[in-house]
Design a protein around this motif. Sequence first.
Motif, PDB file in Angstrom:
ATOM      1  N   GLN A 104       4.103  39.677 145.121  1.00  0.00           N
ATOM      2  CA  GLN A 104       4.324  39.995 143.538  1.00  0.00           C
ATOM      3  C   GLN A 104       3.792  39.117 142.464  1.00  0.00           C
ATOM      4  O   GLN A 104       2.995  39.501 141.402  1.00  0.00           O
ATOM      5  CB  GLN A 104       5.708  40.503 143.035  1.00  0.00           C
ATOM      6  N   VAL A 105       4.042  37.858 142.706  1.00  0.00           N
ATOM      7  CA  VAL A 105       3.673  36.588 141.725  1.00  0.00           C
ATOM      8  C   VAL A 105       2.196  36.492 142.105  1.00  0.00           C
ATOM      9  O   VAL A 105       1.285  36.552 140.916  1.00  0.00           O
ATOM     10  CB  VAL A 105       4.407  35.551 142.236  1.00  0.00           C
ATOM     11  N   VAL A 106       1.783  36.674 143.230  1.00  0.00           N
ATOM     12  CA  VAL A 106       0.385  36.222 143.744  1.00  0.00           C
ATOM     13  C   VAL A 106      -0.300  37.617 142.838  1.00  0.00           C
ATOM     14  O   VAL A 106      -1.681  37.383 142.391  1.00  0.00           O
ATOM     15  CB  VAL A 106       0.145  36.220 145.104  1.00  0.00           C
ATOM     16  N   LEU A 107       0.006  38.566 142.919  1.00  0.00           N
ATOM     17  CA  LEU A 107      -0.761  39.924 142.262  1.00  0.00           C
ATOM     18  C   LEU A 107      -0.804  39.532 140.614  1.00  0.00           C
ATOM     19  O   LEU A 107      -1.692  39.999 140.119  1.00  0.00           O
ATOM     20  CB  LEU A 107       0.239  41.108 142.730  1.00  0.00           C
ATOM     21  N   ILE A 108       0.363  39.019 140.393  1.00  0.00           N
ATOM     22  CA  ILE A 108       0.319  38.897 138.949  1.00  0.00           C
ATOM     23  C   ILE A 108      -0.918  38.072 138.229  1.00  0.00           C
ATOM     24  O   ILE A 108      -1.543  38.445 137.370  1.00  0.00           O
ATOM     25  CB  ILE A 108       1.767  38.280 138.232  1.00  0.00           C
TER      26      ILE A 108
END
Length: 351
Positions: A217-221
């Motif tokens: 999720q952090v990478v996608l953000i």
Amino acid sequence: MARAFEAFTGRAHGPYQAAVVRIGFGLTWAAFLLREWPNRRVLYGDRSPWSDELAARLLAENHAFTVLAWYHGRLWFELVYHLAIVSAVLFALGWRTRASGVLFMVTVLSLQNRNVFVGDGGDNVVHLMAVYLVFTRCAQVWSLDARRSPPGAARWLWVLLGAVLAVGPPGWLWAPWAIAGIWYAVNRRYPESEWRAVLDALANMLHNCAMLVIAVQVVLIYSTAGWYKVQGSRWQDGTALHYPMHLDYFTPWPWLSGVLGSSLLLVFLLSYGTVILQVAFPFTLVNRRLKNVLLALMMVEHLGIAVTLGLPFFSLAMIAADAVFLPTAALLWTGRRAHDLRHRWRRAPLP
């Protein structure tokens, strides 16, 4: 394959990272609610421009969850709002984390889904992480649960929450309540049985999957934010940060914004640096040292956003999410330093 399966089910990976994420989001949500306490009724309560009727119509369309739709009136709202503060603090402390984690998730979803028009990117991150953290074993370290509190308190808390659920229309909330009861019964009566080993393996698998989802999720953000910025003309010419620094809404320190915004070279470097950091971060995960350097720079960037643009809770939420990538050695060193400082403070002579 056997070794991989053993690693996946045998232990919960990243316990210190999970603890920091738990503490970070618990404190961030509690601080936000305390800061907005004088405005709580306007944001989410009976004085909100987004009335109960409008909220009910939107909830009927998007099927979002909120306990504020169960009953109307100020008493119920005040109970939920203050329960949100208490659950956030208890979750950050790691007290009865299975129960406080579910309460934390319920109150986050309930308040944010009551009025979806007052949030920002930080609220969205808290919203998602509150759901993911329920599936983690985030209280194995740096928590009150790790100190082995008396087991009788868990039984009475479970009974109390069951009585509360029996009063309202909880729906799916019965599932975590029943799972907690099964876990307690097996742990209490059959601590060395195969059932306990199976439950431990399932809990470890859920934890490891949830930690992976948080990291993804952090990478996608960052990746989506970076690639969207690349397509913007203001980011391409390096003037994007000039505009928020000249808006009254984003200038808590006008003199500081004026100093930063008046330098064309500085604005250009900050704009391009932001895009480079966000686009490059997913590709640096294969190199531990480079990842740690970019992670530190991104945390410093969020601190700068909190100070210059007046978005402290957005920055705190992102820093708490970034903590999933912090190196274990650095966290252990920080924990030892905090432990030493606490003992020195206790042994210090009174004046």
